[in-house]
Design a protein around this motif. Structure first.
Motif, PDB file in Angstrom:
ATOM      1  N   TYR A  68       4.588  10.880  -8.741  1.00 52.14           N
ATOM      2  CA  TYR A  68       3.889  11.102 -10.274  1.00 52.14           C
ATOM      3  C   TYR A  68       3.318  12.631 -10.060  1.00 52.14           C
ATOM      4  O   TYR A  68       3.405  13.358 -10.904  1.00 52.14           O
ATOM      5  CB  TYR A  68       2.789  10.263 -10.287  1.00 52.14           C
ATOM      6  CG  TYR A  68       2.026  10.631 -11.712  1.00 52.14           C
ATOM      7  CD1 TYR A  68       2.335  10.672 -12.934  1.00 52.14           C
ATOM      8  CD2 TYR A  68       0.588  10.959 -11.486  1.00 52.14           C
ATOM      9  CE1 TYR A  68       1.611  11.043 -14.042  1.00 52.14           C
ATOM     10  CE2 TYR A  68      -0.140  11.351 -12.472  1.00 52.14           C
ATOM     11  CZ  TYR A  68       0.404  11.245 -13.845  1.00 52.14           C
ATOM     12  OH  TYR A  68      -0.424  11.730 -14.774  1.00 52.14           O
ATOM     13  N   LEU A  69       2.533  12.877  -8.846  1.00 56.74           N
ATOM     14  CA  LEU A  69       1.802  14.352  -8.558  1.00 56.74           C
ATOM     15  C   LEU A  69       3.120  15.226  -8.636  1.00 56.74           C
ATOM     16  O   LEU A  69       2.688  16.366  -8.922  1.00 56.74           O
ATOM     17  CB  LEU A  69       1.044  14.335  -7.484  1.00 56.74           C
ATOM     18  CG  LEU A  69       0.038  13.385  -7.563  1.00 56.74           C
ATOM     19  CD1 LEU A  69      -0.849  13.290  -6.374  1.00 56.74           C
ATOM     20  CD2 LEU A  69      -1.168  13.729  -8.678  1.00 56.74           C
ATOM     21  N   ILE A  70       4.282  14.825  -7.844  1.00 55.55           N
ATOM     22  CA  ILE A  70       5.197  15.986  -7.816  1.00 55.55           C
ATOM     23  C   ILE A  70       5.827  16.105  -8.982  1.00 55.55           C
ATOM     24  O   ILE A  70       6.080  17.532  -9.236  1.00 55.55           O
ATOM     25  CB  ILE A  70       6.208  15.580  -6.600  1.00 55.55           C
ATOM     26  CG1 ILE A  70       5.621  15.346  -5.088  1.00 55.55           C
ATOM     27  CG2 ILE A  70       7.480  16.250  -6.466  1.00 55.55           C
ATOM     28  CD1 ILE A  70       6.535  15.078  -4.226  1.00 55.55           C
ATOM     29  N   ALA A  71       6.074  15.290  -9.825  1.00 57.97           N
ATOM     30  CA  ALA A  71       6.842  15.560 -11.046  1.00 57.97           C
ATOM     31  C   ALA A  71       6.028  16.387 -12.111  1.00 57.97           C
ATOM     32  O   ALA A  71       6.600  16.937 -13.050  1.00 57.97           O
ATOM     33  CB  ALA A  71       7.191  14.315 -11.782  1.00 57.97           C
ATOM     34  N   ILE A 122       0.729  -1.084   0.146  1.00 62.52           N
ATOM     35  CA  ILE A 122      -0.207  -0.085   0.158  1.00 62.52           C
ATOM     36  C   ILE A 122       0.891   1.216  -0.117  1.00 62.52           C
ATOM     37  O   ILE A 122       0.584   2.160  -0.688  1.00 62.52           O
ATOM     38  CB  ILE A 122      -0.987  -0.123   1.229  1.00 62.52           C
ATOM     39  CG1 ILE A 122      -2.035  -1.220   1.130  1.00 62.52           C
ATOM     40  CG2 ILE A 122      -1.611   1.183   1.274  1.00 62.52           C
ATOM     41  CD1 ILE A 122      -2.672  -1.453   2.352  1.00 62.52           C
ATOM     42  N   THR A 123       2.092   1.271   1.017  1.00 65.36           N
ATOM     43  CA  THR A 123       2.588   2.289   1.009  1.00 65.36           C
ATOM     44  C   THR A 123       3.444   2.706  -0.294  1.00 65.36           C
ATOM     45  O   THR A 123       3.789   3.952  -0.748  1.00 65.36           O
ATOM     46  CB  THR A 123       3.479   2.170   2.127  1.00 65.36           C
ATOM     47  OG1 THR A 123       2.973   2.032   3.404  1.00 65.36           O
ATOM     48  CG2 THR A 123       4.681   3.600   2.331  1.00 65.36           C
ATOM     49  N   THR A 124       4.114   1.596  -1.044  1.00 64.58           N
ATOM     50  CA  THR A 124       4.760   1.681  -2.178  1.00 64.58           C
ATOM     51  C   THR A 124       3.966   2.534  -3.278  1.00 64.58           C
ATOM     52  O   THR A 124       4.349   3.377  -4.086  1.00 64.58           O
ATOM     53  CB  THR A 124       5.335   0.656  -2.703  1.00 64.58           C
ATOM     54  OG1 THR A 124       6.056   0.037  -1.616  1.00 64.58           O
ATOM     55  CG2 THR A 124       6.198   0.664  -3.895  1.00 64.58           C
ATOM     56  N   SER A 125       2.795   1.908  -3.413  1.00 66.92           N
ATOM     57  CA  SER A 125       1.822   2.642  -4.303  1.00 66.92           C
ATOM     58  C   SER A 125       1.663   3.966  -4.082  1.00 66.92           C
ATOM     59  O   SER A 125       1.447   4.892  -5.012  1.00 66.92           O
ATOM     60  CB  SER A 125       0.477   1.767  -4.278  1.00 66.92           C
ATOM     61  OG  SER A 125       0.732   0.334  -4.512  1.00 66.92           O
ATOM     62  N   ILE A 170      14.010   2.834   0.061  1.00 65.31           N
ATOM     63  CA  ILE A 170      14.407   3.396   1.365  1.00 65.31           C
ATOM     64  C   ILE A 170      13.353   3.569   2.109  1.00 65.31           C
ATOM     65  O   ILE A 170      13.672   3.745   3.430  1.00 65.31           O
ATOM     66  CB  ILE A 170      15.255   4.584   0.725  1.00 65.31           C
ATOM     67  CG1 ILE A 170      16.459   4.402   0.121  1.00 65.31           C
ATOM     68  CG2 ILE A 170      15.477   5.528   2.255  1.00 65.31           C
ATOM     69  CD1 ILE A 170      17.287   5.601  -0.511  1.00 65.31           C
ATOM     70  N   MET A 171      12.032   3.891   1.605  1.00 61.48           N
ATOM     71  CA  MET A 171      10.998   3.999   2.485  1.00 61.48           C
ATOM     72  C   MET A 171      10.349   2.644   3.268  1.00 61.48           C
ATOM     73  O   MET A 171       9.470   2.710   3.899  1.00 61.48           O
ATOM     74  CB  MET A 171       9.777   4.707   1.666  1.00 61.48           C
ATOM     75  CG  MET A 171      10.152   6.181   1.197  1.00 61.48           C
ATOM     76  SD  MET A 171      10.314   7.335   2.480  1.00 61.48           S
ATOM     77  CE  MET A 171       8.768   7.118   3.424  1.00 61.48           C
ATOM     78  N   ILE A 172      10.869   1.514   2.624  1.00 62.96           N
ATOM     79  CA  ILE A 172      10.227   0.391   3.291  1.00 62.96           C
ATOM     80  C   ILE A 172      10.550   0.306   4.795  1.00 62.96           C
ATOM     81  O   ILE A 172       9.405  -0.146   5.730  1.00 62.96           O
ATOM     82  CB  ILE A 172      11.106  -0.723   2.682  1.00 62.96           C
ATOM     83  CG1 ILE A 172      10.481  -1.085   1.457  1.00 62.96           C
ATOM     84  CG2 ILE A 172      10.783  -2.197   3.669  1.00 62.96           C
ATOM     85  CD1 ILE A 172      11.238  -2.101   0.620  1.00 62.96           C
ATOM     86  N   PRO A 173      11.703   0.947   5.406  1.00 61.37           N
ATOM     87  CA  PRO A 173      11.616   0.780   6.790  1.00 61.37           C
ATOM     88  C   PRO A 173      10.625   1.568   7.673  1.00 61.37           C
ATOM     89  O   PRO A 173      10.372   1.422   8.702  1.00 61.37           O
ATOM     90  CB  PRO A 173      13.057   1.097   6.900  1.00 61.37           C
ATOM     91  CG  PRO A 173      13.758   0.787   5.873  1.00 61.37           C
ATOM     92  CD  PRO A 173      12.760   0.959   4.847  1.00 61.37           C
ATOM     93  N   TYR A 174      10.191   2.617   6.816  1.00 59.80           N
ATOM     94  CA  TYR A 174       9.146   3.490   7.489  1.00 59.80           C
ATOM     95  C   TYR A 174       7.922   2.945   7.893  1.00 59.80           C
ATOM     96  O   TYR A 174       7.136   3.391   8.989  1.00 59.80           O
ATOM     97  CB  TYR A 174       9.037   4.649   6.535  1.00 59.80           C
ATOM     98  CG  TYR A 174       8.285   5.659   6.916  1.00 59.80           C
ATOM     99  CD1 TYR A 174       8.584   6.711   8.006  1.00 59.80           C
ATOM    100  CD2 TYR A 174       7.016   5.896   6.411  1.00 59.80           C
ATOM    101  CE1 TYR A 174       7.783   7.736   8.227  1.00 59.80           C
ATOM    102  CE2 TYR A 174       5.977   6.778   6.854  1.00 59.80           C
ATOM    103  CZ  TYR A 174       6.391   7.730   7.806  1.00 59.80           C
ATOM    104  OH  TYR A 174       5.699   8.763   8.403  1.00 59.80           O
TER     105      TYR A 174
END
Length: 233
Positions: free
Chosen positions: A22-25, A12-15, A141-145
């Motif tokens: 995508y929105l920031i770009a 869920i978090t990765t999605s 990198i965000m996985i441990p979060y």
């Protein structure tokens, strides 16, 4: 079961992270003296509503800290809290287990140095060299979060409990755990600051004859330090 739930959370978090990228770009958030942000004055109903919302978020975020401070003075009978307040817990910590405090600050300081360096370099690669590969790196990198701390700790023990990398029970695995756990915070604050720094700052430095590496450390890195420090701490 905890591992299964972690995989669901990671998916869920990765999605959501890919959606965020995508929105920031699609837009730019850089600021400079020629295009300074405009000051918008809100009318009192909207201003009051936003202030109440921010105050509510701050209150909720401070409740855990207030609970920890309060319970640190609670009277205990073994592992059970009893009525009344005392300083016995602080005497226990400072006179019986001072080495634990020293080790915590020492290892966390070592980990912070690594996180500062990695936060500066990796966030620069992710923002300035945007590609599918860097997007994947950002997600990893965000996985441990989102992974529960207990699951992450058990994973590190299982991964490094046997040769060829047997470091379970040493101070090295503690530094690694600190870095892995806190690096996502450093990355998010670093990338947020870097998105607001215009590329023209580095380009102007390079055009004056300064090498790209020196331009990064003398201009961009200096501007990123507040964000990196806030995330690492």
């Amino acid at each position: 079961m905890a591992s299964t739930i972690s995989i669901v959370l990671l998916t869920i978090t990765t999605s959501i992270l890919f959606l965020q990228r995508y929105l920031i770009a699609r837009k730019t958030y850089t600021m400079n003296s020629m295009n300074a942000p405009k000051l918008v004055r809100l009318r009192w109903p909207l201003k009051t509503a936003m202030m109440m919302g921010i105050a509510g978020l701050l209150t909720v975020s401070l409740i855990p800290q207030a609970t920890v401070i309060t319970t640190s003075f609670r009277q205990t009978n073994g592992p059970v809290f009893t009525s009344g307040f005392t300083l016995d817990s602080y005497r226990e910590v400072f006179y019986r287990v001072p080495n634990a405090i020293i080790n915590t600050f020492t290892y966390s300081s070592i980990a912070m140095v690594f996180m500062l360096v990695m936060g500066l370099l990796v966030s620069y690669v992710i923002v300035r060299r945007s590609s599918k590969l860097t997007a994947l790196l950002d997600s990893l990198i965000m996985i441990p979060y989102v992974m529960p701390g207990t699951v992450l700790g058990i994973s590190l023990i299982l991964a490094f409990n046997e040769p060829p990398i047997e470091i379970t029970g040493t101070w090295v695995i503690l530094v690694i755990a600190y870095c892995i756990r806190r690096l996502p915070y450093t990355m998010r604050s670093s990338t947020a600051v870097l998105h607001q720094i215009d590329k023209s700052v580095e380009e102007a430095s390079i055009s004056l004859g300064v090498s790209p590496v020196k331009s990064f450390f003398k201009t961009t890195a200096v501007l990123m330090v507040p964000g990196v420090l806030s995330g690492a701490s």
